[in-house]
Design a protein around this motif. Structure first.
Motif, short mmCIF file in Angstrom:
data_model
loop_
_atom_site.label_atom_id
_atom_site.label_comp_id
_atom_site.label_asym_id
_atom_site.label_seq_id
_atom_site.Cartn_x
_atom_site.Cartn_y
_atom_site.Cartn_z
N ALA A 1 25.93 60.28 -0.89
CA ALA A 1 25.34 61.49 -1.46
C ALA A 1 24.06 61.90 -0.73
O ALA A 1 23.80 63.08 -0.52
CB ALA A 1 25.04 61.28 -2.95
N THR B 1 25.12 62.99 3.22
CA THR B 1 26.03 64.10 3.55
C THR B 1 25.56 65.44 2.98
O THR B 1 26.30 66.41 3.02
CB THR B 1 27.44 63.80 3.00
N ASN B 2 24.35 65.47 2.49
CA ASN B 2 23.83 66.68 1.87
C ASN B 2 23.06 67.51 2.91
O ASN B 2 22.11 67.02 3.52
CB ASN B 2 22.90 66.30 0.70
N ARG B 3 23.48 68.74 3.10
CA ARG B 3 22.87 69.60 4.13
C ARG B 3 21.39 69.83 3.87
O ARG B 3 20.57 69.77 4.80
CB ARG B 3 23.60 70.95 4.18
N LYS B 4 21.02 70.10 2.63
CA LYS B 4 19.61 70.35 2.32
C LYS B 4 18.75 69.13 2.63
O LYS B 4 17.65 69.24 3.18
CB LYS B 4 19.46 70.73 0.84
N THR C 1 16.65 58.30 -1.79
CA THR C 1 16.45 59.51 -0.99
C THR C 1 15.13 59.44 -0.23
O THR C 1 15.07 59.79 0.96
CB THR C 1 16.46 60.75 -1.90
N GLN D 1 19.42 68.16 -6.31
CA GLN D 1 20.80 67.96 -5.89
C GLN D 1 21.56 67.11 -6.89
O GLN D 1 20.98 66.28 -7.60
CB GLN D 1 20.82 67.32 -4.51
#
Length: 448
Positions: free
Chosen positions: A244, A247-250, A382, A438
């Motif tokens: 998660a 692979t998150n663009r933001k 994160t 997200q």
């Protein structure tokens, strides 16, 4: 009359109890002091390096390797460090890290030799790895959204205040005694502060100085005051969690942007003193004074950025504009560094570098985006990924500059930093988009 006085006293007492305390100001100050110590222990090697390189006859490439040693372990352990932060409370983890990295720092002044310095520098990187994700974890628990930018800006300014005010002290210490005392002094301060943190810090609901009104204020404003209790109920971190945050663009927008932002920072933390002494021909005392000027500029930038960003949020400006605007503007200002290649005047060189580092400071509220974008359950993970990718620059910048510069020219180093900064502008402009928290893959599975 007595009854009326008693009633008035009761009303006043009730009003006093209902007024929110300001314990979070103490937390901000504690984070600030921790950051000062953190960055002194990162930058002390750059202050001592000209003397060390002269004593051990170290080439520019070897200097780059020594300067980058911290970054190898610091970056590599960001993800495990983030995982630890999601498991171990800041009251325990932070002082443990502080004391251990400070011991490694102090030993750098005791055990001399090129190999010993590299090994100890690697250990400093190991134990400093969780520090900034812990700062973010504490800020997320203690500050509502409308205050978090200012809080992050304030404690982040510690890296520049400490370097601006204390770098001349370290250069004096080195000149008056020897480079060994630069490490012994900074290490000793860190050990003492680790003890203070353990004795004072508590989570919001456990801090005696914080009343219920303050806790309610933080929680109503988006502060996650129950993070510690949520950690005890949390399921094991799964591969889906790492997927998660990978692979998150933001999130990739802020990861890449942070690498580019910290590349400028790591130039100032590593090669800047050597640049002034070797390439500009200054003595240690004069260079120590001039080194402080860009740090002061960066300090002004980071303080303005945090308060300006929160001011925009309070005025109803979108979170995306309020957070990303100062970051992109600061990165644009950082490109002024290239101007140092087009002048022989020391005054103009320092002016260009002051503008560049002011911009770096103005852009350094990037952790506010991590707080706003990260899935609630994965704030530590994160933050660890963010700091891991961002601090790959602590490896790349010293080594790349060491290979790019020659004995007579430092110009390629400024070209490299400028190009990287432009990439950071593109990352924040094109990849981040709307700023919003997200989704959590674990919550998605529970709701399915």
């Amino acid at each position: 009359m007595s009854t009326q006085n008693t009633y008035s006293y009761a009303q006043a007492r009730e009003k006093q109890v209902s007024r929110a305390t300001k314990a979070r100001i103490l937390i901000a100050v504690m984070l600030f002091v921790s950051v000062v110590i953190n960055y002194l222990d990162r930058a002390n090697l750059s202050v001592a390096l000209p003397a060390i390189s002269e004593e051990f006859h170290i080439s520019p490439a070897q200097q780059g390797l020594l300067l980058s040693a911290f970054g190898w372990t610091y970056a590599a352990l960001q993800i495990p460090g983030g995982w630890l932060i999601d498991k171990i409370p800041p009251r325990i983890l932070y002082p443990a890290c502080l004391i251990l990295w400070s011991l490694a720092t102090a030993f750098m002044g005791i055990f001399s030799g090129f190999v010993a310095l590299i090994i100890l520098r690697l250990l400093v990187g190991v134990f400093e790895a969780p520090a900034y994700p812990i700062n973010n974890r504490v800020a997320t628990a203690w500050f509502p959204d409308k205050e978090r930018g200012s809080a992050i800006g304030f404690y982040t300014s510690g890296q520049f205040i400490g370097l601006a005010l204390l770098t001349p002290v370290l250069t004096w210490l080195q000149t008056a005694f020897s480079w060994h005392w630069v490490f012994i002094a900074t290490g000793g301060i860190g050990i003492l502060w680790g003890v203070v943190w353990y004795l004072v810090y508590r989570e919001p609901r456990k801090m005696r100085l914080a009343n219920q009104a303050e806790i309610d204020h933080i929680e109503a404003g988006g502060g996650l005051v129950d993070l510690e209790s949520a950690q005890t109920e949390r399921k094991k971190t799964s591969w889906a969690d790492f997927k998660a945050v990978l692979t998150n663009r933001k999130l990739w927008g802020v990861y890449i942007g942070q690498f580019c932002l910290t590349s400028t920072l790591w130039f100032f933390l590593t090669w800047f003193p050597t640049y002034l002494v070797k390439y500009r021909g200054m003595d240690f005392i004069k260079s120590g004074f001039l080194i402080s000027l860009p740090y002061i500029a960066a300090l002004v930038g980071v303080l303005l950025s945090g308060f300006f960003s929160d001011w925009m949020v309070r005025r109803g400006v979108s979170l995306g504009v309020a957070r990303k605007g100062p970051i992109i503007a600061g990165l644009l200002l950082s490109t002024a560094m290239i101007g140092a290649n087009f002048t022989d005047s020391t005054a103009w060189v320092i002016a260009f570098l002051c503008i560049a580092f002011f911009g770096n400071g103005f852009a350094s509220i990037t952790w506010s985006l991590v707080s706003a974008l990260a899935p609630k359950r994965l704030i530590g993970t994160t933050g660890g990924m963010f700091n891991f990718i961002g601090n790959l620059s602590s490896i790349a910048t010293p080594i790349v500059i060491g290979f790019l510069v020659s004995d007579v020219s430092f110009a390629p180093a400024f070209v490299y930093i400028t190009v990287v900064t432009v990439i950071g502008i593109l990352a924040y402009s094109l990849l981040v988009g709307k700023v919003e928290r997200q989704p959590d893959p674990g919550e998605s599975l529970l709701n399915a």
